[in-house]
Motif scaffolding. Sequence first.
Motif, PDB file in Angstrom:
ATOM      1  N   ALA A   1       7.695   6.634   2.507  1.00  7.93           N
ATOM      2  CA  ALA A   1       8.873   5.783   2.307  1.00  7.93           C
ATOM      3  C   ALA A   1       9.579   5.502   3.634  1.00  7.93           C
ATOM      4  CB  ALA A   1       9.833   6.439   1.314  1.00  7.93           C
ATOM      5  N   GLU A   2       9.665   6.536   4.480  1.00 10.31           N
ATOM      6  CA  GLU A   2      10.295   6.332   5.791  1.00 10.31           C
ATOM      7  C   GLU A   2       9.506   5.321   6.625  1.00 10.31           C
ATOM      8  OE1 GLU A   2      11.683   8.964   9.684  1.00 10.31           O
ATOM      9  OE2 GLU A   2      10.664   9.916   7.982  1.00 10.31           O
ATOM     10  N   HIS A   3       8.183   5.437   6.565  1.00  6.30           N
ATOM     11  CA  HIS A   3       7.357   4.485   7.296  1.00  6.30           C
ATOM     12  C   HIS A   3       7.529   3.072   6.734  1.00  6.30           C
ATOM     13  CE1 HIS A   3       3.960   2.898   9.540  1.00  6.30           C
ATOM     14  NE2 HIS A   3       3.465   2.409   8.401  1.00  6.30           N
ATOM     15  N   ASN A   4       7.561   2.952   5.424  1.00 12.07           N
ATOM     16  CA  ASN A   4       7.753   1.642   4.811  1.00 12.07           C
ATOM     17  C   ASN A   4       9.102   1.041   5.184  1.00 12.07           C
ATOM     18  OD1 ASN A   4       5.280   1.698   3.615  1.00 12.07           O
ATOM     19  ND2 ASN A   4       6.022   1.398   1.530  1.00 12.07           N
ATOM     20  N   LEU A   5      10.121   1.894   5.276  1.00  7.95           N
ATOM     21  CA  LEU A   5      11.432   1.409   5.676  1.00  7.95           C
ATOM     22  C   LEU A   5      11.395   0.847   7.090  1.00  7.95           C
ATOM     23  CD1 LEU A   5      14.447   1.079   5.105  1.00  7.95           C
ATOM     24  CD2 LEU A   5      14.778   3.436   5.903  1.00  7.95           C
ATOM     25  N   ALA A   6      10.671   1.524   7.969  1.00  5.56           N
ATOM     26  CA  ALA A   6      10.530   1.020   9.331  1.00  5.56           C
ATOM     27  C   ALA A   6       9.807  -0.323   9.353  1.00  5.56           C
ATOM     28  CB  ALA A   6       9.791   2.036  10.193  1.00  5.56           C
ATOM     29  N   GLU A   7       8.766  -0.453   8.528  1.00  2.00           N
ATOM     30  CA  GLU A   7       8.055  -1.726   8.454  1.00  2.00           C
ATOM     31  C   GLU A   7       8.946  -2.833   7.899  1.00  2.00           C
ATOM     32  OE1 GLU A   7       5.231  -2.578   9.562  1.00  2.00           O
ATOM     33  OE2 GLU A   7       4.437  -0.654  10.178  1.00  2.00           O
ATOM     34  N   ALA A   8       9.732  -2.515   6.875  1.00  2.00           N
ATOM     35  CA  ALA A   8      10.629  -3.514   6.298  1.00  2.00           C
ATOM     36  C   ALA A   8      11.648  -3.979   7.323  1.00  2.00           C
ATOM     37  CB  ALA A   8      11.325  -2.936   5.064  1.00  2.00           C
TER      38      ALA A   8
ATOM     39  N   GLN B   1       0.829  -1.210   0.000  1.00  2.00           N
ATOM     40  CA  GLN B   1       0.000   0.000   0.000  1.00  2.00           C
ATOM     41  C   GLN B   1       0.858   1.251   0.000  1.00  2.00           C
ATOM     42  OE1 GLN B   1      -3.058   0.134  -0.514  1.00  2.00           O
ATOM     43  NE2 GLN B   1      -4.137  -1.647   0.269  1.00  2.00           N
ATOM     44  N   GLY B   2       1.921   1.217   0.777  1.00  2.00           N
ATOM     45  CA  GLY B   2       2.804   2.384   0.815  1.00  2.00           C
ATOM     46  C   GLY B   2       3.473   2.657  -0.520  1.00  2.00           C
ATOM     47  N   LEU B   3       3.967   1.579  -1.180  1.00  2.00           N
ATOM     48  CA  LEU B   3       4.594   1.762  -2.492  1.00  2.00           C
ATOM     49  C   LEU B   3       3.588   2.289  -3.516  1.00  2.00           C
ATOM     50  CD1 LEU B   3       6.813  -1.448  -2.607  1.00  2.00           C
ATOM     51  CD2 LEU B   3       7.595   0.918  -2.364  1.00  2.00           C
ATOM     52  N   SER B   4       2.367   1.779  -3.439  1.00  2.00           N
ATOM     53  CA  SER B   4       1.335   2.268  -4.357  1.00  2.00           C
ATOM     54  C   SER B   4       1.064   3.759  -4.126  1.00  2.00           C
ATOM     55  CB  SER B   4       0.054   1.455  -4.169  1.00  2.00           C
ATOM     56  OG  SER B   4      -0.977   1.942  -4.999  1.00  2.00           O
ATOM     57  N   SER B   5       0.991   4.155  -2.856  1.00  2.00           N
ATOM     58  CA  SER B   5       0.758   5.583  -2.550  1.00  2.00           C
ATOM     59  C   SER B   5       1.919   6.435  -3.030  1.00  2.00           C
ATOM     60  CB  SER B   5       0.548   5.749  -1.045  1.00  2.00           C
ATOM     61  OG  SER B   5      -0.591   5.023  -0.608  1.00  2.00           O
ATOM     62  N   GLN B   6       3.153   5.962  -2.812  1.00  2.00           N
ATOM     63  CA  GLN B   6       4.315   6.722  -3.279  1.00  2.00           C
ATOM     64  C   GLN B   6       4.264   6.916  -4.792  1.00  2.00           C
ATOM     65  OE1 GLN B   6       8.163   5.348  -1.627  1.00  2.00           O
ATOM     66  NE2 GLN B   6       6.911   4.102  -0.246  1.00  2.00           N
ATOM     67  N   ARG B   7       3.921   5.841  -5.513  1.00  2.00           N
ATOM     68  CA  ARG B   7       3.857   5.936  -6.967  1.00  2.00           C
ATOM     69  C   ARG B   7       2.837   6.994  -7.403  1.00  2.00           C
ATOM     70  NH1 ARG B   7       0.679   3.244 -10.788  1.00  2.00           N
ATOM     71  NH2 ARG B   7       1.678   2.973 -12.845  1.00  2.00           N
TER      72      ARG B   7
ATOM     73  N   GLU C   1       4.998  19.334  -2.015  1.00  2.00           N
ATOM     74  CA  GLU C   1       4.206  18.714  -0.956  1.00  2.00           C
ATOM     75  C   GLU C   1       3.982  17.238  -1.233  1.00  2.00           C
ATOM     76  OE1 GLU C   1       2.304  18.294   2.581  1.00  2.00           O
ATOM     77  OE2 GLU C   1       3.417  20.047   1.851  1.00  2.00           O
ATOM     78  N   HIS C   2       3.705  16.914  -2.512  1.00  2.00           N
ATOM     79  CA  HIS C   2       3.555  15.510  -2.885  1.00  2.00           C
ATOM     80  C   HIS C   2       4.840  14.730  -2.605  1.00  2.00           C
ATOM     81  CE1 HIS C   2      -0.369  16.097  -4.366  1.00  2.00           C
ATOM     82  NE2 HIS C   2      -0.060  16.666  -5.552  1.00  2.00           N
ATOM     83  N   VAL C   3       5.980  15.346  -2.935  1.00  2.00           N
ATOM     84  CA  VAL C   3       7.269  14.665  -2.710  1.00  2.00           C
ATOM     85  C   VAL C   3       7.516  14.468  -1.227  1.00  2.00           C
ATOM     86  CG1 VAL C   3       9.766  14.877  -2.967  1.00  2.00           C
ATOM     87  CG2 VAL C   3       8.263  15.452  -4.878  1.00  2.00           C
ATOM     88  N   ARG C   4       7.227  15.469  -0.407  1.00  2.00           N
ATOM     89  CA  ARG C   4       7.432  15.325   1.039  1.00  2.00           C
ATOM     90  C   ARG C   4       6.535  14.214   1.602  1.00  2.00           C
ATOM     91  NH1 ARG C   4       8.073  21.089   0.887  1.00  2.00           N
ATOM     92  NH2 ARG C   4       5.821  21.363   1.188  1.00  2.00           N
ATOM     93  N   THR C   5       5.301  14.171   1.127  1.00  2.00           N
ATOM     94  CA  THR C   5       4.401  13.107   1.584  1.00  2.00           C
ATOM     95  C   THR C   5       4.921  11.729   1.175  1.00  2.00           C
ATOM     96  OG1 THR C   5       2.527  14.621   1.381  1.00  2.00           O
ATOM     97  CG2 THR C   5       2.032  12.272   1.563  1.00  2.00           C
TER      98      THR C   5
ATOM     99  N   ALA D   1       7.999  10.949   0.663  1.00  2.00           N
ATOM    100  CA  ALA D   1       9.176  10.653   1.491  1.00  2.00           C
ATOM    101  C   ALA D   1       8.763  10.150   2.873  1.00  2.00           C
ATOM    102  CB  ALA D   1      10.063  11.886   1.599  1.00  2.00           C
ATOM    103  N   SER D   2       7.716  10.767   3.413  1.00  2.00           N
ATOM    104  CA  SER D   2       7.237  10.313   4.722  1.00  2.00           C
ATOM    105  C   SER D   2       6.732   8.880   4.663  1.00  2.00           C
ATOM    106  CB  SER D   2       6.129  11.252   5.207  1.00  2.00           C
ATOM    107  OG  SER D   2       5.568  10.785   6.421  1.00  2.00           O
TER     108      SER D   2
END
Length: 412
Positions: free
Chosen positions: A247-254, A213-219, A238-242, A244-245
């Motif tokens: 992506a950081e959450h996904n990294l924590a999940e990974a 879900q996170g990767l889909s949202s980033q895309r 703003e889209h890029v900052r969102t 990035a946020s």
Amino acid sequence: MPAGQLPQGDPDARWLAAAMNATFFLLLGSALVRFVQRHGSEVNAPTVVTLAVLLAAVYVIGPGRGIPAIPRDPVRPSVRTLAWLASVVAVWAVLVELAPSFAWVAVPLIYAALRTLPPLAGYALVGVLCLFVIAAQLTLAPRFDLDLVVGPAAVAAFATAVFTYLRRQAARQQDLIDDLLRTRRELAATERRAGTLAERQRLSMEIHDTLAQGLSSQRMLLQAAERTWESEPGGAREHVRTAASIAEHNLAEARRFVHDLAPADLARGGGLAAALRTLAERESRGGPAVRVHIDDHTGDHGAGSALPERVRSALLRIAQGALANVREHAGATTAALTLTVLDDQVVLDVADDGAGFDPEALPTASSAPAGVRGHGVPAFRARVHQLGGTLAIESAPGEGTVLTAAIPLGTR
């Protein structure tokens, strides 16, 4: 080996063996004493005594393997076993021909025949032994007595019937045990499959609900930013900052997934030693040359293979993180992994010849991120402390670094 000798693992079987052996020698000894007392002066006395001693010797020598007390299936006797049984019966038959009082030694021989031979052959030999006993009893009797014919035949028939019944009971019990063991194996396999499927489903749901879900949202956000990059720079940023946020959450999940799952190198098999060698080979390709030394003081040639899974996983993670630090920060040309397995603890040393640093400047374990994430020294300390171990670092600027993780094993 006496006919009653049985495998040593069953106390009841040993007791039965002792009873049958005692019966044989008691009957043989009493018949010999009776013969010597009544016929010791006869011409054939030395021959009878010699045959009695020979019968005892042949019985004691016996075949070189144990035979079950009540075999569950018809046995296939070896040539040696058949030769032994034939020798015992032959010596006994000659002895009975010369001295009929030795006839009742046939009682333990009936048992030996039934437990040594297949059913039909055993029944036939029991019949032959019974005929010899009847003939001997009629020879000793002053006149014909029907009891001397019916009695031995009834005893032989009863013994044969009991033995056959016990053999069939043993077969049924063994079949039940085999069915139970097979059912347990099938149930265990079913539970393992169910557990595997449940874990796969859990991971698929976790990955779908987080990473996917996170990767889909980033895309979607990055595509939106690309579309508005020229016309609305503020909205694009703003889209890029969102993104990035997210992506950081996904990294924590990974990282959480990586922490919860066993290391891939351990999953390949071969234990911790093999996993360390694989890690060293991989790290040597793009960084300093890494050597591995295994020092096993337990006598277990598969060093590290018998360690608890949590210990193996923790030590491999520490080795991975330490080598990552060596590659990124130490500027070293060589590094060494040393695994020492003792009876009460396991020790992992990671040494390098890099730039070194001041250990006092390191953060404490309390400042490590929750969940033991990352490759930092605080994470190493947290991993080791969770297993009741200790972490030590020896280093100085310009003198390289040695990291030592020691984890107790208790009673191995």
